[in-house]
Motif scaffolding. Structure first.
Motif, mmCIF file in Angstrom:
data_model
loop_
_atom_site.group_PDB
_atom_site.id
_atom_site.type_symbol
_atom_site.label_atom_id
_atom_site.label_comp_id
_atom_site.label_asym_id
_atom_site.label_seq_id
_atom_site.Cartn_x
_atom_site.Cartn_y
_atom_site.Cartn_z
ATOM 1 N N MET A 1 -4.493 28.478 -5.061
ATOM 2 C CA MET A 1 -4.770 27.760 -3.836
ATOM 3 C C MET A 1 -4.328 28.573 -2.628
ATOM 4 N N THR A 2 -5.092 28.422 -1.542
ATOM 5 C CA THR A 2 -4.733 29.051 -0.276
ATOM 6 C C THR A 2 -4.830 28.015 0.826
ATOM 7 N N VAL A 3 -4.078 28.220 1.874
ATOM 8 C CA VAL A 3 -4.139 27.352 3.050
ATOM 9 C C VAL A 3 -4.982 28.047 4.100
ATOM 10 N N THR A 4 -5.931 27.323 4.664
ATOM 11 C CA THR A 4 -6.818 27.895 5.672
ATOM 12 C C THR A 4 -6.711 27.098 6.969
ATOM 13 N N VAL A 5 -7.181 27.723 8.051
ATOM 14 C CA VAL A 5 -7.255 27.049 9.349
ATOM 15 C C VAL A 5 -8.662 27.219 9.880
ATOM 16 N N PRO A 6 -9.433 26.159 10.087
ATOM 17 C CA PRO A 6 -9.056 24.791 9.747
ATOM 18 C C PRO A 6 -9.074 24.573 8.239
ATOM 19 N N GLY A 7 -8.367 23.526 7.794
ATOM 20 C CA GLY A 7 -8.349 23.191 6.386
ATOM 21 C C GLY A 7 -9.541 22.341 6.012
ATOM 22 N N PRO A 8 -9.564 21.821 4.791
ATOM 23 C CA PRO A 8 -10.680 20.971 4.364
ATOM 24 C C PRO A 8 -10.718 19.674 5.154
ATOM 25 N N THR A 9 -11.900 19.118 5.266
ATOM 26 C CA THR A 9 -12.085 17.838 5.941
ATOM 27 C C THR A 9 -12.425 16.777 4.910
ATOM 28 N N LEU A 10 -11.680 15.698 4.929
ATOM 29 C CA LEU A 10 -11.901 14.578 4.034
ATOM 30 C C LEU A 10 -12.629 13.479 4.787
ATOM 31 N N GLY A 11 -13.795 13.103 4.290
ATOM 32 C CA GLY A 11 -14.551 12.008 4.891
ATOM 33 C C GLY A 11 -14.161 10.700 4.234
ATOM 34 N N VAL A 12 -13.744 9.726 5.038
ATOM 35 C CA VAL A 12 -13.246 8.455 4.524
ATOM 36 C C VAL A 12 -14.111 7.313 5.041
ATOM 37 N N VAL A 13 -14.687 6.557 4.125
ATOM 38 C CA VAL A 13 -15.415 5.352 4.508
ATOM 39 C C VAL A 13 -14.391 4.237 4.677
ATOM 40 N N GLY A 14 -14.238 3.784 5.894
ATOM 41 C CA GLY A 14 -13.239 2.790 6.248
ATOM 42 C C GLY A 14 -12.192 3.398 7.155
ATOM 43 N N GLY A 15 -11.897 2.708 8.241
ATOM 44 C CA GLY A 15 -10.920 3.225 9.202
ATOM 45 C C GLY A 15 -9.875 2.197 9.572
ATOM 46 N N GLY A 16 -9.520 1.324 8.609
ATOM 47 C CA GLY A 16 -8.469 0.351 8.850
ATOM 48 C C GLY A 16 -7.096 0.971 8.692
ATOM 49 N N GLN A 17 -6.091 0.128 8.401
ATOM 50 C CA GLN A 17 -4.740 0.660 8.291
ATOM 51 C C GLN A 17 -4.595 1.648 7.148
ATOM 52 N N LEU A 18 -5.365 1.477 6.064
ATOM 53 C CA LEU A 18 -5.276 2.429 4.962
ATOM 54 C C LEU A 18 -5.827 3.789 5.385
ATOM 55 N N GLY A 19 -6.923 3.784 6.123
ATOM 56 C CA GLY A 19 -7.463 5.031 6.647
ATOM 57 C C GLY A 19 -6.495 5.697 7.613
#
Length: 388
Positions: A1-19
């Protein structure tokens, strides 16, 4: 594994408190989060990289989310599972947990049948399409809990039925396809936050949950039960994971009977309210664990740091109003207490507006943990907050 800039983007369906809490946990890992939610300026918006405003069944919004992400997940069961599958395939993305798992879990009857077929212990249940079906369930089980097959949460869609005279009103309240489940004479309600990673499984210590009006009020860890029950609860949770496809964190709610038997109440294919204690109380929070799992990264340690009590901050108002929380200094000034405010602009009766955690002595064993005292103190802190 390597760390990059920018890193990966996670798409999340739902933007409530859990998001919101997913985005908070993702940031230290170098992971950016884009959320899709129909509410403008949703709770996750201030901490996520961006929000796409759209419905949970909006094809164009889903396609935009997929075009901006390296992987997809969801924090709400209202996400359209078929649409998730379609856009993931179109864009060559992984989506975890799998849309098939979401489809299985979002229908409580399908969920219970799958668990039963796999030999996972569940309370006796019946499909209910009409009054005759519910009457037959009452004849077979006695009192039952009538549950909407889809869409119910925080007690919504759950109606207790004890007598035939209540049948019509209960069916009207559920308003659609349902299932009837026998009432379980339980000693306590437990939950296990379980993570399925890339070839590995990690489970957090068993939590004990306190509900009122079908809404979770508090969770304490360690649960106030014996080691044999704790081991059995963990075993059942791992059996549940074997039924489900896809990486991620799952909230598995359980009943413990007076005889120490364990059965599955419900499953959430996402981080769960009963796992909020992990933010301060475990070495890896359930939210960081979910990010790691979805991306296929090594899972973190789920070990407990300290005995912990979590108390939900619910709307204590009779009518909706602008959200203003008072007496916050009492929590911020308490040793071992942490406040999580979800940023919802409007407070409604019994709406989840935030939570607080109270941690005990670091490294204390289960035998040395003053769980009763910790829970009492957490309740006192929570009850001192006000929306007046």
């Amino acid at each position: 594994m390597t760390v990059t800039v920018p890193g990966p983007t996670l798409g999340v369906v739902g933007g409530g408190q859990l998001g919101r809490m997913l985005a908070e946990a993702a940031a230290p890992l170098g992971v950016e989060v884009v959320v899709l939610d129909p509410t403008p300026d949703c709770p996750a918006a201030p901490v996520a990289r961006d929000q796409i405003v759209g419905g949970f069944d909006d094809p164009e919004a889903f396609r935009e989310l997929a075009s901006r992400a390296d992987a997809l997940t969801f924090e709400i069961e209202l996400a359209d599972s078929e649409l998730l599958d379609d856009v993931a395939e179109e864009h060559g993305l992984s989506v975890h947990p799998s849309p098939e798992t979401l489809s299985l879990i979002e229908d409580k009857l399908v969920q219970k049948r799958a668990l039963e077929d796999a030999g996972v212990p569940v309370p006796p249940f019946r499909k209910v399409d009409d009054a005759d079906d519910l009457r037959a369930a009452l004849d077979e089980f006695g009192s039952v809990m009538l549950k909407a097959r889809t869409g119910g949460y925080d007690g919504r869609g759950n109606v207790p039925v004890r007598e035939e005279s209540e049948i019509d009103e209960a069916l009207d309240a559920v308003g659609g396809p349902a299932m009837a489940e026998t009432f379980v004479d339980f000693a306590r309600e437990l939950s296990v936050i379980a993570a399925q990673g890339d070839g590995e499984v990690r489970t957090f210590p068993v939590g004990e949950n306190v509900h009122e009006e079908e809404i979770l009020r508090e969770t304490v860890v360690p649960a106030r039960t014996d080691d044999e029950v704790l081991a059995r609860a963990d075993e059942v949770a791992r059996d549940v994971l074997s039924v489900l496809e896809g990486r991620g964190v799952y909230g598995i709610e359980l009943f413990e009977t007076e005889g120490g038997e364990i059965s599955v109440n419900e499953i959430a294919p996402r981080p769960h309210n009963s796992g909020h204690w992990t933010i301060e109380g475990a070495r890896t929070s359930q939210f960081e664990q979910h990010v790691r799992a979805v991306l296929g990264w090594p899972l973190g340690s789920p070990r407990r740091r300290s005995p912990t009590a979590m108390a939900n901050v619910l709307g204590t108002v009779e009518e909706s109003r602008r959200a203003e929380l008072g007496n916050v200094e009492s929590v911020l000034g308490a040793d071992g207490a942490s406040l999580h405010w979800y940023g919802k602009e409007e407070v409604r009766p019994l709406r989840k507006m935030g939570h607080l955690t109270l941690t005990g002595e670091d490294g204390a064993s289960d035998d040395d943990a003053d769980v009763d005292g910790l829970l009492a103190d957490a309740r006192e802190l929570r009850d001192g907050l006000t929306f007046e």
